[in-house]
Design a protein around this motif. Sequence first.
Motif, PDB file in Angstrom:
ATOM      1  N   LEU A  45      -2.779 -26.402   8.745  1.00  0.00           N
ATOM      2  CA  LEU A  45      -2.227 -25.293   7.953  1.00  0.00           C
ATOM      3  C   LEU A  45      -3.193 -24.759   6.889  1.00  0.00           C
ATOM      4  O   LEU A  45      -3.241 -23.555   6.627  1.00  0.00           O
ATOM      5  CB  LEU A  45      -0.934 -25.781   7.277  1.00  0.00           C
ATOM      6  N   ALA A  46      -3.955 -25.662   6.271  1.00  0.00           N
ATOM      7  CA  ALA A  46      -4.672 -25.272   5.043  1.00  0.00           C
ATOM      8  C   ALA A  46      -6.098 -24.789   5.306  1.00  0.00           C
ATOM      9  O   ALA A  46      -6.783 -25.285   6.193  1.00  0.00           O
ATOM     10  CB  ALA A  46      -4.706 -26.459   4.083  1.00  0.00           C
ATOM     11  N   ASP A  47      -6.513 -23.816   4.496  1.00  0.00           N
ATOM     12  CA  ASP A  47      -7.928 -23.406   4.499  1.00  0.00           C
ATOM     13  C   ASP A  47      -8.739 -24.415   3.699  1.00  0.00           C
ATOM     14  O   ASP A  47      -9.820 -24.805   4.094  1.00  0.00           O
ATOM     15  CB  ASP A  47      -8.072 -22.023   3.848  1.00  0.00           C
ATOM     16  N   ARG A  48      -8.184 -24.800   2.542  1.00  0.00           N
ATOM     17  CA  ARG A  48      -8.871 -25.785   1.694  1.00  0.00           C
ATOM     18  C   ARG A  48      -7.899 -26.880   1.302  1.00  0.00           C
ATOM     19  O   ARG A  48      -6.682 -26.662   1.270  1.00  0.00           O
ATOM     20  CB  ARG A  48      -9.433 -25.128   0.423  1.00  0.00           C
ATOM     21  N   VAL A  67     -10.046 -35.178  -7.336  1.00  0.00           N
ATOM     22  CA  VAL A  67     -11.277 -35.943  -7.107  1.00  0.00           C
ATOM     23  C   VAL A  67     -12.131 -35.331  -6.005  1.00  0.00           C
ATOM     24  O   VAL A  67     -13.307 -35.654  -5.879  1.00  0.00           O
ATOM     25  CB  VAL A  67     -10.986 -37.430  -6.787  1.00  0.00           C
ATOM     26  N   GLU A  68     -11.528 -34.479  -5.195  1.00  0.00           N
ATOM     27  CA  GLU A  68     -12.322 -33.801  -4.164  1.00  0.00           C
ATOM     28  C   GLU A  68     -11.624 -32.516  -3.778  1.00  0.00           C
ATOM     29  O   GLU A  68     -10.391 -32.444  -3.723  1.00  0.00           O
ATOM     30  CB  GLU A  68     -12.476 -34.685  -2.914  1.00  0.00           C
ATOM     31  N   VAL A  69     -12.411 -31.478  -3.500  1.00  0.00           N
ATOM     32  CA  VAL A  69     -11.842 -30.217  -3.010  1.00  0.00           C
ATOM     33  C   VAL A  69     -12.870 -29.571  -2.092  1.00  0.00           C
ATOM     34  O   VAL A  69     -14.078 -29.688  -2.312  1.00  0.00           O
ATOM     35  CB  VAL A  69     -11.421 -29.291  -4.187  1.00  0.00           C
ATOM     36  N   GLY A  70     -12.377 -28.940  -1.037  1.00  0.00           N
ATOM     37  CA  GLY A  70     -13.283 -28.269  -0.108  1.00  0.00           C
ATOM     38  C   GLY A  70     -12.519 -27.773   1.106  1.00  0.00           C
ATOM     39  O   GLY A  70     -11.291 -27.883   1.175  1.00  0.00           O
ATOM     40  N   ALA A  71     -13.264 -27.237   2.082  1.00  0.00           N
ATOM     41  CA  ALA A  71     -12.646 -26.748   3.322  1.00  0.00           C
ATOM     42  C   ALA A  71     -11.893 -27.888   3.992  1.00  0.00           C
ATOM     43  O   ALA A  71     -12.377 -29.029   4.018  1.00  0.00           O
ATOM     44  CB  ALA A  71     -13.718 -26.187   4.236  1.00  0.00           C
TER      45      ALA A  71
END
Length: 341
Positions: free
Chosen positions: A218-221, A231-235
């Motif tokens: 579902l998610a782009d990021r 603590v973490e974020v990204g594609a």
Amino acid sequence: MTSPLLDIEQLVVRYRGRRLGKNGLTAVDRVGLTVGAGEVVALVGESGCGKSTLARAVVQLERPESGTIRFDGRDVTALRGQAKREYRRSVSYVFQDPLSSLSPRQTVGEAIEEPMIVHRIGTRQERRKRVGDLLSLVGAPDSWFDRRPASLSGGQRQRVAIARSLALSPQLLVCDEPLTALDVSTAAQIAKVFTDLQRELSLAYLFIGHDLGVVRRLADRVAVMHLGQIVEVGASDRVLGSPAHPYTRALVDSIPVPDPAIQRQRVKLVLRGEVPSPLDPPSGCRFRTRCPHAFERCATEEPALREVPPPGTRSACHLWDRADAAEVISSPDRAQRAPAA
Ligand code: SF4
């Protein structure tokens, strides 16, 4: 570069109370996160990590102690009057339990029409037509119009709650674990409703989920929360396919693989110890008491959420001062040998 639809900066939400000590419980601690127009951003992490509090702060169900939440470039943390009403039309909330937004006394039609009445939108006839359109959008028949929530199944109620959340044509849906209370096959159907709606209406979602398979589709990021911090974020493919933080790695490794032979052969990062109390989080990196890679610096210095490869990824881990960080994080069997920094 266009500014994001939702832009959260340095947000702090703290609960106070006699049992929470003099500093209270910091449920969300200096969190920053953006959601672009039409973008789906998922928040994941263990229960109690602050995901729901963050989501509730966005829809003004929690009052932040400090920090800013901007929507469409405007600070919405201290809105009043008409500006507040306008914001509430632009952002809608989908609860985990649909009964939280549906009154047992209202029919399905009345529940979906109500936000339009409150915001004085349309004539009665126009509103009734819109209710029919919204029911159709979420795959529900017109025959539900006069039914009451008690006569519907959990999945049917969630469809109605989603239809109600769309009544004011929001730009952003904040979805707080909307699949958690459903059985597996119903959850898959409702996940498809979210996917179809997003495509059809170009909606932005801040989507809290615990099923990483659904989140990945579902998610782009994806943003990963631990003890009140991101603590973490990204594609999403990158974060869930090749984690850049040991905590994300452990979350991903906790998903069982359907093939028992492959499952047995997997080298997994297994977390040790209990989740620390958010009332008294560890010094330095809050994950250090459970992290197999922890070293001295982790106890004394809080790691900043910083850019790491590939572009668009951020991770809060001191390992990224080493050239072989990605390799160490992806190799749990190296955990006991890492690192001498
Ligand atoms: Fe583990 Fe240290 Fe990285 Fe925290 S900063 S995740 S304790 S290696």
